[in-house]
Design an enzyme around this catalytic site. Sequence first.
Site, PDB file in Angstrom:
ATOM      1  CG  HIS A 196      -2.009   0.769   0.864  1.00  0.00           C
ATOM      2  ND1 HIS A 196      -2.015   2.078   0.869  1.00  0.00           N
ATOM      3  CD2 HIS A 196      -3.438   0.797   1.129  1.00  0.00           C
ATOM      4  CE1 HIS A 196      -3.042   2.813   0.879  1.00  0.00           C
ATOM      5  NE2 HIS A 196      -4.260   1.890   0.888  1.00  0.00           N
ATOM      6  NE  ARG A 208      -4.823  -0.104  -2.268  1.00  0.00           N
ATOM      7  CZ  ARG A 208      -5.707  -0.672  -1.255  1.00  0.00           C
ATOM      8  NH1 ARG A 208      -5.521  -1.973  -1.010  1.00  0.00           N
ATOM      9  NH2 ARG A 208      -6.740  -0.070  -0.794  1.00  0.00           N
ATOM     10  CG  HIS A 227      -2.573  -3.090   2.234  1.00  0.00           C
ATOM     11  ND1 HIS A 227      -2.992  -2.795   3.657  1.00  0.00           N
ATOM     12  CD2 HIS A 227      -3.609  -3.225   1.691  1.00  0.00           C
ATOM     13  CE1 HIS A 227      -4.226  -2.402   3.451  1.00  0.00           C
ATOM     14  NE2 HIS A 227      -4.627  -2.550   2.386  1.00  0.00           N
TER      15      HIS A 227
END
Length: 417
Positions: free
Chosen positions: A246, A307, A368
């Site tokens: 992330h 992302r 993430h």
Amino acid sequence: MGNMDSAELMTPVDVIVVGSGIAGLFLAHRCASAGLKVALVTKKAISTSSTNWAQGGIAGVLNPNDSGALATHVTDTIASGAGLCNEEVVHSVVAEAADRIRDLEKHGVRFDKGEDGEYDKAREGGHSDRRILHSKDATGAEIERALTKRAKDEMDSDFSINENWMAIDLILREYGNPSAGICGIWCLSPAGNVHTLPARAIVLATGGAGHLHRATTNPAIATGDGVGMAYRAGADIKDMEFIQFHPTSLAISDTKPFLITEAMRGHGAILMTKSNYSDWKITDEGANPENFSYMKDYSPLGSLGTRDIVARATDTELKRSGDRNVILVTEHLDATDLRHHFPMIANHLSSHGISLGPDPIPVVPAAHYMVGGIAVDEIGRALVNGVKMSGLYAIGEVACTGLHGANRLASNSLLET
Ligand SMILES: Cc1cc2nc3c(=O)[nH]c(=O)nc-3n(C[C@H](O)[C@H](O)[C@H](O)COP(=O)(O)OP(=O)(O)OC[C@H]3O[C@@H](n4cnc5c(N)ncnc54)[C@H](O)[C@@H]3O)c2cc1C
């Protein structure tokens, strides 16, 4: 896998669900409602999960007849997955979104609505449309609250919730032969004793593995236990090379991981290097901050790129500059409105002396989401050499369904589970 001869034998159940995030709680409740004898096993307190930390929301098209909106959700998911998604799975998850979101509401989850009574839909990276339902900036906590309450209300002699019990290994029906399937788990009681829990079906809902990385947005429970257990039992494991980073984890040393949701960029926040920021600050007031962001060189969507693209671009810029972090800029936005939409983040930043709105927010990429995991078929059955492994299922982040391809589209995880 060891043979734990001295383990204490527990009463057999129909279904063991390991994990109490959205995936485990939702399924355990479903199985219990269907009259099955269920044991939920979770290694910490029931709400300790990534689910509880999810901020941005859950993606979904609520009108199943809106073929245009459904088609763009499919296209965005496949584009984000870099062409490696299982398209059949994508179509089915996108088509079922409305029903599953209504299921959550039936369980008591409340999503934000505007004064007109319509859902307040947000946008995040890689989404071409506003389709993310949320509960302020703490959507996961709202989901976990409602599902935990529902599960605890339903507890009885046929539905047990075993908090602080840790699954340590799967029990093979035939030692050394994964194809014969799984018939239970060994687990560690809160007192530290090993117990044998037999079952007809074992469902792993153990979440991700962020803590394999030094920098992560995940809670401490995310240690990849489910993948480890399934691997030791001989199940197929897939796509573990795809870990999503992330781009905007708060960069303050010696603090617990903290995510700044992508919805903030959906709301207009812009990523800049320190040098971009200085350039912007010395220009005339009112200059469009987007024109100063390094992200315009990496994605036509700028700071709202997917992302993988934003995290890689940020990493490149940090290596080039030698800086420790980039900056998420929100000072061109209405601070009151920001604090209304992101109250939890505003409070957290304030505890570090950062005022959401006027102050630049230091951020870095962090591990993430585990895109790969236990290979499963379309109904969550684990596979061994590509063939169904009797007795073992995997759902939620620990499972690899093919929905996410190489990179998950924002807010598609809560939807998938
Ligand atoms: C900070 C953050 C923000 C996020 N925001 C979003 C978002 O806005 N939208 C979105 O779609 N996704 C988001 N995600 C991702 C999403 O929250 C997770 O992918 C999803 O909640 C995973 O749900 P799960 O039920 O599979 O696992 P989890 O919610 O992680 O639950 C795993 C459970 O398994 C238990 N467990 C693990 N190992 C064992 C063991 N050995 N024995 C017993 N129990 C065990 C854990 O204690 C926990 O209860 C976010 C993730 C994070 C970390």
